[in-house]
Enzyme design. Structure first.
Site, PDB file in Angstrom:
ATOM      1  N   LYS A  41       1.065  -1.575  -0.173  1.00  0.00           N
ATOM      2  CA  LYS A  41      -0.169   0.073   0.103  1.00  0.00           C
ATOM      3  C   LYS A  41       0.499   1.257  -0.213  1.00  0.00           C
ATOM      4  CE  LYS A  41      -3.202   2.245   2.810  1.00  0.00           C
ATOM      5  NZ  LYS A  41      -4.232   2.187   4.046  1.00  0.00           N
ATOM      6  N   SER A  62      -8.644   3.333   3.335  1.00  0.00           N
ATOM      7  CA  SER A  62      -7.737   4.024   2.436  1.00  0.00           C
ATOM      8  C   SER A  62      -7.402   3.132   1.820  1.00  0.00           C
ATOM      9  CB  SER A  62      -7.003   4.833   3.157  1.00  0.00           C
ATOM     10  OG  SER A  62      -6.200   3.597   3.721  1.00  0.00           O
ATOM     11  N   SER A 108     -10.015   1.332   6.988  1.00  0.00           N
ATOM     12  CA  SER A 108      -9.782   1.004   5.673  1.00  0.00           C
ATOM     13  C   SER A 108      -8.345  -0.114   5.629  1.00  0.00           C
ATOM     14  CB  SER A 108      -8.289   2.188   6.342  1.00  0.00           C
ATOM     15  OG  SER A 108      -8.548   3.894   6.369  1.00  0.00           O
TER      16      SER A 108
END
Length: 497
Positions: free
Chosen positions: A74, A150, A174
């Site tokens: 990520k 996210s 997230s």
């Protein structure tokens, strides 16, 4: 390996093929890259490729339980020395990491072949993935909609079949929010189980943690097994699990007492979320569990306020740290980020300490609930996936806020409450996930409901501290009862020509 064959396998299965000599890591990497190049133009899930590094690694000596499996990091934290981790921000898009995060090192030690980074909102501050630096990520099930955030880029990449499992993180939902909106499994580990070092001892006072999003329960278990273990930079150590999480998958969960609730500070959830909750309760009862409706064990309005106030202070701290270390001017950051940070700067020290003290009160209330019930069940998200742009700050508010920033009237933003109200408008789509973060409890989302339009909404289970094994046992039981891993979105692919 052709994509139709590649996508039949999860990470555990692909690793076994490599061990058996039926395929090479280089061939798996080619399959992942071919799929990425075919669909990423539509999705914008991957923002940066490490192709040459990955090819060198795939052709070298690999060992570990997941050796040879393609993997994505990520673009938020998860630093890898010599590569860029931009946190979705223009201010960091060319800054190379000097150190490797402990979680990344442990994934590398497990033999995973990292070939890129996935899209994230700036500093991970939004429940959708639409950074100005890289553009929005789109949901593979409906390209007009968001995959959430996210970890939206990671969820989109897994749902689209680029990789079977991808790195993620969770500071307010997230992992679980994008997994919910992309029809995937996602488990947020409890506090203290996963290392945060060496750059920080713990993230967001222990509320944030790294993990993965996957298509199968056993992949999440295997990936988490790779991370568990003492971290010399941690503020404390949790006792080791009784057995590996992979060993929990397939074990009988026993008869669990589960209380379910859709209470939130924002009223009733979407009818599809409510329908999914009812159907999940019925499924659990059919599997022999005791299930009953309960009131949410915490004050949901106070929880939302305590999360948002701390989130804004954390955003201000993030922005100031980047400015201090890079010299980036204010214009390097998105207006929405600057507005949240401006309000966060006006939270006093005593007020912030009071917020953190109330986190412990929420923990106490949830612990009391868990003395009577094994698990709390809620919808993961209150709505189906929103459309891209739907959760953006209203144009008039953004314009007024930008003017206030220019005129150095940030105190006005704090006292009027207009920025906090905009943040609350986003939170009403995802009001259920923050409880597990503030209390440090493990929680998972399971893809158990699909709308009439074919859009996924996950169901969330919150366990007591140390309850990851229980979650994996129940998840595997649900996966067997209502399989989901063979569901794939129909994504227009780029022509090979």
């Amino acid at each position: 390996m052709e994509h139709l064959d590649y996508r039949k396998h999860d990470a555990v299965s692909l690793a076994q093929l490599v061990r058996d000599g039926e395929i090479t890591p280089a061939e798996l990497l080619d399959a992942a890259l071919d799929r990425a190049h075919a669909v990423n133009g539509k999705l914008n899930a991957i923002t940066r490729y490490f192709t040459e590094i990955a090819r060198e690694r795939a052709n070298g000596e690999l060992s570990g339980p997941l050796a040879g499996v393609p993997f994505l990091l990520k673009d938020l934290g998860q630093e890898w020395a010599g590569t860029v981790s931009s946190a979705g921000s223009r201010a960091l898009r060319n800054v190379t990491s000097a150190e490797t995060a402990e979680v990344v090192q442990r994934w590398l030690d497990a033999g995973l072949v990292v070939f890129g980074r996935t899209n994230s909102p700036e500093f991970g501050i939004k429940p959708v993935t639409e950074p100005e630096a890289f553009g929005p990520t789109r949901n593979p099930w409906d390209l007009s909609r968001s995959p959430g955030g996210s970890s939206g880029g990671s969820a989109a990449a897994v749902a689209a079949g680029i990789v079977p499992v991808a790195a993620a993180s969770d500071g307010g939902g997230s992992i679980r929010i994008p997994a919910s909106w992309c029809g995937l499994f996602g488990l947020k580990p409890g506090r203290g189980l996963v290392p945060s070092g060496p750059l920080v001892s713990e993230q967001f006072h222990g509320a944030a943690v790294d993990g993965v999003i996957s298509r199968t329960v056993r992949d999440s278990a295997a990936a988490l097994d790779c991370l568990v273990g003492p971290d010399p930079t941690a503020p404390y150590h949790r006792a080791a699990p009784e057995r590996s999480f992979s060993a929990e998958v397939g074990r009988e969960p026993g008869r669990l007492r589960i209380g379910f609730s859709a209470d939130s500070a924002f009223g009733e959830p979407h009818p599809e979320a409510r329908a999914g909750l009812s159907a999940t309760a019925e499924l659990l009862e059919s599997l022999g569990h005791h299930v009953e409706s309960v009131a949410c064990p915490v004050d949901t309005a106070e929880l939302a306020a305590d999360f948002l106030r701390a989130w804004m202070v954390k955003t201000a701290a993030n922005l100031e740290e980047v400015r201090r270390t890079t010299g980036a001017p204010p214009e390097s950051f998105e207006v929405d980020t600057r507005l949240l940070a401006a309000v966060g700067r006006h939270v006093s020290g005593p007020e912030y300490v009071s917020v953190l003290d109330r986190w412990h009160e929420h923990t106490r209330r949830l612990a009391e609930f868990h003395s009577r019930y094994d698990l709390l069940l809620t919808p993961t998200t209150a709505t189906p996936p929103p459309r891209v742009g739907q959760l953006g700050v209203a144009a008039p508010v953004r314009a007024a806020g930008k003017a206030a920033l220019t005129l150095r009237l940030s105190a006005l933003l704090h006292w009027t409450g207009v920025v906090e109200q905009q943040a609350r408008n986003s939170l009403k789509y995802v009001p259920y996930t923050q409880l597990a973060n503030l209390t440090g409890r493990p929680a998972m989302t399971v893809p158990l409901h699909w709308t009439g339009d074919g859009l996924p909404i996950g169901m969330q289970f919150v366990a007591p501290l140390g309850g990851e094994g229980m979650l994996f046992r129940l998840a595997a039981q649900l996966e067997q009862a209502r399989p989901w891993s063979d569901r794939y979105p129909d994504i227009p692919v780029r022509s090979a020509a």
